[in-house]
Enzyme design. Structure first.
Site, PDB file in Angstrom:
ATOM      1  N   THR A 143      10.146  -7.190 -22.215  1.00 28.68           N
ATOM      2  CA  THR A 143      10.811  -8.296 -21.497  1.00 28.68           C
ATOM      3  C   THR A 143      10.054  -8.769 -20.252  1.00 28.68           C
ATOM      4  OG1 THR A 143      12.167  -6.839 -20.111  1.00 28.68           O
ATOM      5  CG2 THR A 143      13.084  -7.515 -22.248  1.00 28.68           C
ATOM      6  N   GLY A 144       8.881  -8.191 -19.998  1.00 24.27           N
ATOM      7  CA  GLY A 144       8.078  -8.617 -18.851  1.00 24.27           C
ATOM      8  C   GLY A 144       6.901  -9.449 -19.345  1.00 24.27           C
ATOM      9  N   ASP A 198       3.907   0.011 -17.270  1.00 26.11           N
ATOM     10  CA  ASP A 198       2.771   0.831 -17.737  1.00 26.11           C
ATOM     11  C   ASP A 198       1.883   1.232 -16.546  1.00 26.11           C
ATOM     12  OD1 ASP A 198       0.961   2.004 -19.457  1.00 26.11           O
ATOM     13  OD2 ASP A 198       0.280   0.145 -20.393  1.00 26.11           O
TER      14      ASP A 198
HETATM   15  N1  APR Z   1      10.661   0.760 -13.679  1.00 30.17           N
HETATM   16  C1  APR Z   1      11.486   0.209 -14.594  1.00 30.17           C
HETATM   17  N2  APR Z   1      11.254  -0.991 -15.164  1.00 30.17           N
HETATM   18  C2  APR Z   1      10.139  -1.658 -14.760  1.00 30.17           C
HETATM   19  C3  APR Z   1       9.230  -1.139 -13.827  1.00 30.17           C
HETATM   20  C4  APR Z   1       9.527   0.136 -13.261  1.00 30.17           C
HETATM   21  N3  APR Z   1       8.734   0.706 -12.370  1.00 30.17           N
HETATM   22  N4  APR Z   1       8.223  -2.045 -13.647  1.00 30.17           N
HETATM   23  C5  APR Z   1       8.508  -3.099 -14.445  1.00 30.17           C
HETATM   24  N5  APR Z   1       9.657  -2.870 -15.109  1.00 30.17           N
HETATM   25  C6  APR Z   1      10.369  -3.720 -16.087  1.00 30.17           C
HETATM   26  C7  APR Z   1      10.065  -5.196 -16.056  1.00 30.17           C
HETATM   27  O1  APR Z   1      10.860  -5.833 -15.067  1.00 30.17           O
HETATM   28  C8  APR Z   1      10.480  -5.607 -17.455  1.00 30.17           C
HETATM   29  O2  APR Z   1      11.882  -5.847 -17.512  1.00 30.17           O
HETATM   30  O3  APR Z   1       9.945  -3.319 -17.396  1.00 30.17           O
HETATM   31  C9  APR Z   1      10.175  -4.368 -18.298  1.00 30.17           C
HETATM   32  C10 APR Z   1       8.974  -4.510 -19.209  1.00 30.17           C
HETATM   33  O4  APR Z   1       7.969  -5.258 -18.559  1.00 30.17           O
HETATM   34  P1  APR Z   1       6.410  -4.988 -18.683  1.00 30.17           P
HETATM   35  O5  APR Z   1       6.048  -3.768 -17.928  1.00 30.17           O
HETATM   36  O6  APR Z   1       5.722  -6.246 -18.332  1.00 30.17           O
HETATM   37  O7  APR Z   1       6.217  -4.616 -20.256  1.00 30.17           O
HETATM   38  P2  APR Z   1       6.115  -5.556 -21.564  1.00 30.17           P
HETATM   39  O8  APR Z   1       6.814  -6.860 -21.396  1.00 30.17           O
HETATM   40  O9  APR Z   1       6.535  -4.662 -22.689  1.00 30.17           O
HETATM   41  O10 APR Z   1       4.601  -5.879 -21.684  1.00 30.17           O
HETATM   42  C11 APR Z   1       3.709  -4.856 -22.056  1.00 30.17           C
HETATM   43  O11 APR Z   1       2.372  -5.096 -20.144  1.00 30.17           O
HETATM   44  O12 APR Z   1       1.203  -3.963 -18.590  1.00 30.17           O
HETATM   45  C12 APR Z   1       1.284  -4.271 -19.796  1.00 30.17           C
HETATM   46  O13 APR Z   1       0.074  -2.494 -20.791  1.00 30.17           O
HETATM   47  C13 APR Z   1       1.264  -3.232 -20.859  1.00 30.17           C
HETATM   48  O14 APR Z   1       0.055  -4.854 -22.062  1.00 30.17           O
HETATM   49  C14 APR Z   1       1.304  -4.196 -21.974  1.00 30.17           C
HETATM   50  C15 APR Z   1       2.346  -5.207 -21.536  1.00 30.17           C
END
Ligand code: APR
Length: 186
Positions: free
Chosen positions: A127-128, A43
């Site tokens: 997954t993050g 995000d």
């Molecule tokens: N490109 C592709 N994948 C990415 C990138 C990128 N630039 N950056 C991170 N990821 C991957 C992470 O490694 C993970 O596998 O995206 C996946 C989702 O991770 P998060 O971004 O942490 O998203 P999520 O687990 O859905 O959590 C959402 O995180 O930042 C916040 O605003 C968002 O509160 C919400 C939460």
């Protein structure tokens, strides 16, 4: 670079390892939170790459429920649109996380079809920071997208020609490859 692909009807389903903000596709999906006002992870990366106008447009959307999705322009991204999908926080599997995650993929694809987007890239939603087990999330992601594309190709709705699972690590790509295998796509 494409790690693996499968064909479903007239659509091509791909696994890539990449930073989703760099992809030249019609739309990228954002793993957003329900405020739609940005955050960390993918995000944060999407908002940084798209520029401040993305946040301005998101402010006007009034948030988004878990499992739902909303679309905006892509601004400085190569992608002309961003589909913001809100994944569930993993609670151990007791809070309908499976269905909510599947709904993210379904609703994002529906928006893609409604807006006649020819290609769409998904990150591994939830997954993050939201801690969804990545192997299970990959099975849900691949299973949902494959069955949606199969039903779109049987119907008359415009078809998404290319859907990419954009993995941020080799490990994440492995989970998606395993899911392709388990589902008999390759
Ligand atoms: N490109 C592709 N994948 C990415 C990138 C990128 N630039 N950056 C991170 N990821 C991957 C992470 O490694 C993970 O596998 O995206 C996946 C989702 O991770 P998060 O971004 O942490 O998203 P999520 O687990 O859905 O959590 C959402 O995180 O930042 C916040 O605003 C968002 O509160 C919400 C939460």
């Amino acid at each position: 670079m494409t790690e693996l692909f499968a064909e479903i009807g007239q659509s091509r389903l791909e696994i890539e390892i990449a930073d989703i903000t760099t992809l030249d596709v019609a739309a990228i999906v954002n793993a957003a939170n329900s405020s739609l006002l940005g955050g960390g992870g993918v995000d944060g990366a999407i908002h940084r790459a798209a520029g401040p106008q993305l946040l301005e447009e998101c402010r006007a959307l009034g948030g988004c429920d878990t499992g739902e999705a909303k679309i905006t322009h892509g601004y400085n991204l190569k992608a002309r649109a961003v589909i913001h999908a809100v994944g569930p926080v993993w609670m151990g599997g007791i809070a309908d996380e499976h269905t909510l995650l599947a709904n993210c993929y379904k609703n994002a694809l529906d928006l893609g079809v409604q807006h006649a987007l020819e290609s769409l890239a998904f990150p591994a939603i939830s997954t993050g920071i939201y801690r969804f087990p990545p192997d299970l999330a990959a099975r849900i992601a691949v299973g949902t997208v494959a069955s949606e594309l199969a039903s779109h190709s049987r119907g008359r709705s415009p078809i998404l020609g290319r859907v990419i699972f954009c993995c941020f690590s080799a490990e994440s790509a492995e989970h998606h490859k395993n899911a392709f295998g388990e589902l008999g796509l390759v």
